[in-house]
Scaffold this motif. Structure first.
Motif, PDB file in Angstrom:
ATOM      1  N   GLU A   1      37.257  42.990  44.197  1.00  0.00           N
ATOM      2  CA  GLU A   1      36.317  44.069  43.936  1.00  0.00           C
ATOM      3  C   GLU A   1      35.166  43.545  43.085  1.00  0.00           C
ATOM      4  O   GLU A   1      35.337  42.621  42.293  1.00  0.00           O
ATOM      5  CB  GLU A   1      37.021  45.226  43.223  1.00  0.00           C
ATOM      6  CG  GLU A   1      38.072  45.932  44.077  1.00  0.00           C
ATOM      7  CD  GLU A   1      38.670  47.117  43.365  1.00  0.00           C
ATOM      8  OE1 GLU A   1      38.065  47.561  42.353  1.00  0.00           O
ATOM      9  OE2 GLU A   1      39.724  47.599  43.782  1.00  0.00           O
ATOM     10  N   LYS A   2      33.962  44.161  43.307  1.00  0.00           N
ATOM     11  CA  LYS A   2      32.773  43.706  42.600  1.00  0.00           C
ATOM     12  C   LYS A   2      32.256  44.809  41.699  1.00  0.00           C
ATOM     13  O   LYS A   2      32.264  45.989  42.076  1.00  0.00           O
ATOM     14  CB  LYS A   2      31.661  43.293  43.568  1.00  0.00           C
ATOM     15  CG  LYS A   2      31.932  42.012  44.353  1.00  0.00           C
ATOM     16  CD  LYS A   2      32.558  42.290  45.658  1.00  0.00           C
ATOM     17  CE  LYS A   2      32.725  41.032  46.497  1.00  0.00           C
ATOM     18  NZ  LYS A   2      33.444  41.274  47.760  1.00  0.00           N
TER      19      LYS A   2
ATOM     20  N   ARG B   1      42.862  42.439  41.373  1.00  0.00           N
ATOM     21  CA  ARG B   1      44.011  43.342  41.370  1.00  0.00           C
ATOM     22  C   ARG B   1      45.340  42.598  41.371  1.00  0.00           C
ATOM     23  O   ARG B   1      46.385  43.204  41.217  1.00  0.00           O
ATOM     24  CB  ARG B   1      43.929  44.262  42.591  1.00  0.00           C
ATOM     25  CG  ARG B   1      42.769  45.239  42.549  1.00  0.00           C
ATOM     26  CD  ARG B   1      42.814  46.089  41.295  1.00  0.00           C
ATOM     27  NE  ARG B   1      41.694  47.022  41.223  1.00  0.00           N
ATOM     28  CZ  ARG B   1      41.422  47.761  40.158  1.00  0.00           C
ATOM     29  NH1 ARG B   1      42.175  47.631  39.062  1.00  0.00           N
ATOM     30  NH2 ARG B   1      40.403  48.592  40.161  1.00  0.00           N
TER      31      ARG B   1
END
Length: 592
Positions: free
Chosen positions: A459-460, A485
């Protein structure tokens, strides 16, 4: 007896008279030293000449009989040959192994000499006059021998195979429209008297003069019998580049089973010369030009190749070609020129001036000329129009001028410098790991559609930064985050992409690797309770055996501790400022 005596007297008188007459008619002897009588010179004659049949492309022998009609021998005799009306032996040649000299011919002797000749294949079918000369020396080795004779040598073709040629060429109509087209009738003749030609193929090439208007320039004759001819018709029209009335015809044929032959002829069509398009004024132009590099980068050297063409049939001379002066912008200049000045700083010829000279250009000729040009490093990225002036003289000496334009596109170097890329080597699972980069445009052109992106399987946080037009000399910074994650190694890359001044996509990548650890856990108290700073169990903290509830205050604090920490700093700073104001107000009260 008297009668006989009278006869003897009469006879004696007649003899005396005859001798007297001879003496009267004979010239008086010359004085000593005025007449030289050379009694050692031989007298040679060339006689009894015979020749074998001379066939084009083959050999033949010429037999000469040389007779010495004097008593004196001849020495070092040499035979030489030439064709009448010329200074050469063409189309004949004496074979290399053939001797044409005779050491000696005695007096009243005869010598027979055989000379071998070769006939060139292109020899004409006609009679040639061959002149034979004989020279030599006498017994004193003086050059006194000289004899000559002329021999007729008929040259024929080898009629055991087909000999094809164009017997005639005619056009219709008589005054044709060269643009609309006209018919050409060619009579193909087999000269052989013994052999037929089969599978005759005709290939017509109009060169730069004529164009075949039919589907193909190839025609075929199944069989052309011996000593016969057949007419073949082509439809032609004149080209714009027509210089004369000639074209080429290639004939290929079979004979005697598997034997083949090929012959090429140049045909001159019976068209009037005034129809040939030759203008009165010759023109010299730049037919085309090329650059040695697709990208002409400022600060580099480029080779400009000019193709200089004389479009007319007539030659030109004293040709001078000059590169014109280029107008460039100068921000420091003032006045009525509108901020423009002239100069030669954009393109500077290397090891030469901006002009060059050509002595002579023949008609319908293209010459090539290379010019090395240095491009000014500070030249703006754009296409420059370079004028080319051509001055030349026609055959009458009249000076003519023409001008052409050459376009040279110049580009500047695109250069992105990445000052730093900062990525921590480790981070915690579920928490933003900061990625920062600082960069600057150090090139001389703006970078279009500039984007910085984070790429990877994670994720960014602020993963894309769009700048758009990144101008010259501007610096900027990217700030984003990686949220993992799962524990373990995370690989990604920071990508800088833009469009350069050549409209090409450029992509610069910086890969990175982060070791992701689990979430941080506070130290446990007795029996596993979560203890506060004072060692006591705080309200709301989970105890052993009680899982952390989703959505609870403690869970919120744990996952968003940076936000709470920032809020706590703001609250403490507010309390500090409130206390300072209160203290100041108290001091002012007591001072009153």
């Amino acid at each position: 007896m008297k009668t006989q005596g009278k006869k003897e007297i009469f006879g004696s008188l007649m003899i005396v008279l005859f001798l007297s007459f001879i003496l009267i008619q004979a010239p008086l002897p010359a004085r000593a030293g005025t007449i030289t009588i050379d009694s050692i010179d031989p007298v040679l004659l060339i006689e009894k000449v015979s020749s074998e049949q001379a066939v084009a492309g083959s050999d033949f022998n010429l037999t000469l009989s040389i007779r010495n009609i004097s008593n004196n021998p001849g020495f070092n005799l040499n035979l030489s040959f030439k064709v009448e009306g010329t200074d050469s032996l063409d189309p004949f040649t004496v074979k290399d192994s053939q001797a044409t000299t005779i050491d000696k011919i005695d007096g009243n002797a005869t010598r027979t000499v055989m000379v071998a000749f070769t006939v060139k294949p292109e020899a004409q079918n006609k009679d040639y006059k061959l002149i034979v000369n004989l020279s030599g020396q006498n017994a004193s080795f003086q050059n006194t021998v000289n004899a000559s004779t002329t021999i007729t040598i008929p040259v024929t073709y080898d009629l055991t195979k087909p000999v094809l040629l164009v017997k005639s060429a005619s056009i219709s109509p008589e005054n044709p429209d060269l643009v609309e087209g006209f018919d050409v009738h060619l009579q193909i003749w087999n000269m052989s008297k013994t052999t037929d030609a089969r599978n005759v193929t005709l290939l017509l090439d109009g060169t730069d003069n004529f164009e075949v208007m039919e589907i193909s320039n190839k025609k075929n004759i199944v069989k052309l019998e011996k000593n016969t001819y057949e007419t073949v018709t082509y439809r032609l029209r004149a080209k714009d580049t027509r210089a004369n009335n000639t074209m080429k015809l290639t004939l290929k044929f079979d004979y005697l089973g598997d034997k083949t032959e090929s012959v090429e002829e140049t045909i001159n069509l019976p068209l009037p010369r005034e129809d040939v398009g030759i203008g009165a004024t010759p023109w010299v132009i730049i037919n085309k030009y090329t650059l040695s590099a697709e990208r002409v980068l400022a600060g580099n050297t480029v080779t400009l190749r000019l193709y200089i063409e004389n479009t007319n049939q007539r030659p030109v001379k004293n040709v001078k070609i000059s590169l014109g002066v280029i107008k460039i912008e100068d921000s420091s200049s003032t006045g009525t020129t509108g901020g423009k000045t002239t100069g030669g700083t954009v393109f500077s010829p290397v090891n030469s001036s901006n002009s060059f000279f050509i002595d002579y250009i023949p008609g319908k000729t293209v010459l090539e000329k290379d010019i090395d040009l240095y491009v000014d490093p500070n030249a703006a990225a754009k296409t420059y129009i370079v004028p080319v002036e051509i001055k030349y003289e026609d055959r009458k000496g009249t000076t003519l001028t023409s001008e052409e334009l050459v376009n040279i596109p110049v580009t500047q170097e695109c250069k992105l410098q990445i000052l730093s890329v900062q990525v921590p080597p480790t981070g915690f699972m579920g928490q933003p790991i900061p990625v920062t980069a600082e960069f600057v445009n150090v090139g001389k052109v703006a970078l279009g559609n500039f984007i910085v992106t984070l790429e990877g399987d994670f994720e960014k946080d602020n993963g894309t930064y769009y700048i758009g037009n990144f101008d010259i000399g501007v610096s900027d910074m990217f700030q984003g985050g990686v949220i993992a994650r799962d524990e373990g190694k995370v690989e990604g890359k920071l990508v800088f992409s833009y469009i350069d001044n050549n409209n090409k996509d450029v992509r610069v990548e910086h890969p990175f690797t982060i070791e992701v650890q689990g979430r941080p856990v506070p130290p446990p108290g007795q029996e596993g309770e979560m203890m506060g700073p004072d060692g006591l169990v705080k309200p709301g903290m989970p105890v052993k055996g009680m899982p952390l509830q989703k959505g609870s205050f403690l869970n919120t604090v744990k996952t968003k501790w940076p936000t709470f920490l920032l809020g706590l700093v703001i609250i403490l700073e507010g309390i500090y400022i409130w206390r300072l104001k209160r203290k100041k107000a108290s001091e002012e009260f007591f001072n009153e």
